[in-house]
Design an enzyme around this catalytic site. Structure first.
Site, short mmCIF file in Angstrom:
data_model
loop_
_atom_site.label_atom_id
_atom_site.label_comp_id
_atom_site.label_asym_id
_atom_site.label_seq_id
_atom_site.Cartn_x
_atom_site.Cartn_y
_atom_site.Cartn_z
N GLN A 1 30.12 42.75 37.71
CA GLN A 1 29.64 41.29 37.36
C GLN A 1 30.90 40.45 37.11
O GLN A 1 30.97 39.41 37.32
CB GLN A 1 28.67 41.20 36.28
N GLU A 2 31.74 40.88 36.36
CA GLU A 2 33.07 40.14 36.01
C GLU A 2 33.68 39.74 36.78
O GLU A 2 34.06 38.55 36.97
CB GLU A 2 33.74 40.77 34.81
N SER A 3 34.15 40.70 37.70
CA SER A 3 35.39 40.25 38.73
C SER A 3 34.98 40.52 40.31
O SER A 3 35.87 40.48 41.05
CB SER A 3 36.57 40.82 38.25
#
Length: 675
Positions: free
Chosen positions: A516-518
């Protein structure tokens, strides 16, 4: 060669060689490996260096550069105010069907609209593919008016109301509709209220300006500058236009202090027209709900009693439903959901909460049928947060979809030879990720028309090139053939599991967070400065390093192993603060630890209801996707903790509080309390 050369972000030697070989295989002239004319063109465009761009265009044409269209795009975009239609027609002829053709056409349509060149606008608009620019949509309606047509009032109103900020096209459309007598004052005030509700003061000013009353412009500017002073010195409850301005001023107060706005509305402005009072109580209720205040439901109830016929925005109804769920008022939640637009009601979130509210109302068969439909939907199911919750609450298994049949040689060849995908991957290799992503997504418009197999083949090209964000996002577009290996890939598996073990955190949870972050982009950098796979802020990394005894320097943030190490160590510190609660840990990772510490104060709630009431849209969505990702990755990795409810927890409440009665959740679906 060091394996990390292949994995590094930006333009690696292997990636550039891949682009060269691919271009050659497609018949394009071979360019030197260090040929980065597109990068130079973008830099010249940023610097507004026309002379440099002209030279780069000549070089790109002379070399038969595969990305020559992008070099020319930057050149023409910079000269947009002075070029003429023949220049554009020549560009279209050189790059037919490409993203840059349609992207420049979008820019040109905006320019033609500003020039009021409706003949060329109508001709070019007929070939415009994306049609996702709101201002272009408004100009198109203006062009119809100029040609003697009369757009439907509802169509024009919808286009204007969809305008996010004040722009020439939509403002001119509204002005023309006012001049034609097709937009009445109530439409203009509705726009001003909507813009105020959305926190868009410029759009509100433009709407009021169309009323052609200079004093109104001045008063609106004053109340936007200082709403409290305006209410004290100049606000009036009549006539109607003064009442509207007073309502806008009170709405601005509500955005900062809803309790104060409620006091003012009760004590001083209770004689405003009922519809304006009702709208204001909706705004007050929404702001109170976002602050997790118990008084929100009373504000929403006041609004409903004052003007039952008033149409609320979906955003306001969503917060009414959330506040009702938090207050254990299922009937109120159900009524709010049923008042949402049909499109909003079809969202998995509201289908799920409608089923939960229906069950609490006592209609068990209807609730089970609604949950079963959500769990069984091929487009939702166990790879959706709410679909998986629904299945678990019914005690149904949540197996991963079976892998699709292997891609054929022809399917792989079609994707590998697609010119748009080829250009997109080349742009990403060169470090022009934004341009590459847009080129890729444009290409998927045509590819998706060929079905799931074509999308899977395109996704696999990105997977093979380790462009993980395009791999995942493309695979997620398939509807019936689902490849979990593409949607939930395992890059850096050995390194990630090593660092997760060292930090004492669940590897599946870390995978869900990084996804989800990167999206596994090694050189990812957010607009606020977070870096690398785990998107750690420099100050956070420095603090964590000191806490756990690691060396730190800013240059290490894009080193894969350091980023994984500092990120997992920070995640462990966050989880320890919240007694291991993954739902609170994910919220803290996204919004900072202090916010979820405040959000957990209040009643002890079912963890799913607590997560639904997270005040920030981005954080709420983030928490859902990280927890779902952890559950799915546990299955992919063969780990035992695959239950989403177990990861979500049974309840959330103040630190040290015991679990609440959450009897709405079937016992079989409830994990250990994480609160």
């Amino acid at each position: 060669m060091d394996r990390r050369v292949k994995e590094c972000g930006g333009r690696s030697v292997i990636a550039a060689l891949g682009s060269l070989l691919l271009a050659t295989s497609l018949g394009a002239p071979a360019a030197p490996v260090d040929n980065d004319l597109a990068v130079q063109a973008r830099e010249a465009w940023v610097k507004r260096d026309r002379k440099r761009l002209a030279g780069l265009v000549d070089a790109a044409r002379g070399q038969g550069y595969p990305l020559a269209g992008w070099v020319e795009y930057f050149d023409l975009n910079l000269r947009m105010a002075e070029i003429r239609q023949p220049d554009m027609d020549a560009f279209y002829a050189r790059y037919p069907g490409s993203y840059v053709e349609d992207r420049l056409r979008n820019d040109w349509l905006l320019e033609l609209g500003r020039r009021r060149d409706w003949a060329n606008f109508r001709r070019d608009h007929a070939s415009y593919v994306m049609r996702d620019d709101r201002e272009v949509a408004c100009y198109a309606l203006l062009a119809d008016l100029a040609a003697g047509g009369k757009p439907a009032v509802d169509t024009a109103r919808a286009a204007w109301m969809a305008q996010r900020d004040g722009d020439d096209g939509c403002q001119q459309l509204a002005s023309a509709m006012v001049d034609a007598g097709l937009f009445k004052p109530d439409t203009l005030w509705a726009k001003a209220r909507q813009a105020t509700e959305q926190g868009r003061p410029r759009a509100a000013r433009q709407a009021v300006a169309l009323l052609a009353a200079k004093p109104l412009d001045q008063k609106l500017a004053e109340l936007q500058d200082n709403a409290g002073r305006y209410l004290t010195r100049k606000a009036r409850g009549a006539p109607r236009f003064d009442a509207e301005l007073t309502a806008l001023a009170l709405a601005r107060v509500a955005a900062n202090d809803p309790d104060q706005a409620g006091d003012l509305l009760r004590d001083k402005w209770s004689r405003l027209p009922a519809d304006l009072q009702a709208w204001l109580w909706v705004q007050i209720g929404r702001q109170q709900a976002q602050r997790l205040q118990e008084s929100a439901l009373a504000a929403f109830e006041r609004a409903e009693k004052l003007a039952p016929e008033l149409t609320w925005s979906d955003e306001a109804l969503a917060w009414n439903a959330r506040a009702a769920l938090r207050a254990k008022a299922p009937g109120v939640a159900l009524r709010a959901i049923e008042r949402m637009s049909p499109a909003e009601q079809r969202e998995p979130a509201w289908a799920y909460w409608k089923a939960r509210a229906t069950r609490l109302q006592g209609d068990q068969p209807a609730a089970r049928a609604q949950l079963a439909a959500l769990a069984a939907s091929p487009q939702i199911g166990p790879l959706n947060y709410f679909g998986r919750l629904a299945a678990e609450e019914l005690g149904l298994p949540t197996p991963l979809p079976p892998p699709p049949a292997p891609l054929t040689t022809e399917e792989r060849r079609a994707a590998r030879s697609h010119p748009g995908l080829t250009r997109a991957l080349s742009l990403i290799d060169l470090g022009l990720r934004s341009e590459g992503v847009r080129e890729w997504n444009f290409s998927l418009r045509e590819i998706s028309q060929r079905g799931d197999r074509a999308l899977l083949a395109a996704a696999q090209e990105a997977c093979d090139r380790e462009v993980w964000d395009r791999c995942i996002n493309t695979s997620e577009r398939t509807r019936t053939e689902i490849d979990v290996a593409q949607r939930y890939p395992l890059p850096h598996r050995a390194e990630l599991q090593r660092e997760a073990r060292a930090a004492g955190v669940d590897a599946a949870y870390v995978y869900g967070l990084i996804r989800q972050e990167s999206r596994f982009v090694l050189d990812a950098r957010s607009h606020v400065g977070a870096s690398g796979l785990m998107q750690v802020m420099p100050a956070t990394a420095k603090w964590t390093a000191k806490k756990v005894g690691m060396d730190y320097s800013a240059g290490l943030m894009h080193d894969r192993d350091f980023n994984l190490r500092i990120g997992t160590q920070y995640l462990k510190l966050v989880l320890d603060r919240f007694d291991g609660a993954q739902v609170l840990g994910a919220a803290a990772y996204n919004a900072g630890p202090n916010r979820p510490a405040r959000w957990r104060d209040g009643p002890v709630l079912d963890a799913a209801i607590w997560a639904e009431n997270i005040p920030f849209n981005e954080t709420r969505d983030y928490v859902r996707k990280v927890l779902l990702g952890g559950a799915v990755y546990a299955q992919v990795l063969g780990l035992p903790a695959t239950s989403l409810r177990e990861r979500l927890g049974q309840s959330v409440g103040p630190a040290g509080a015991r679990a609440a009665d959450v009897s709405d959740v079937p016992p079989a679906a409830v994990g250990d309390s994480k609160s």
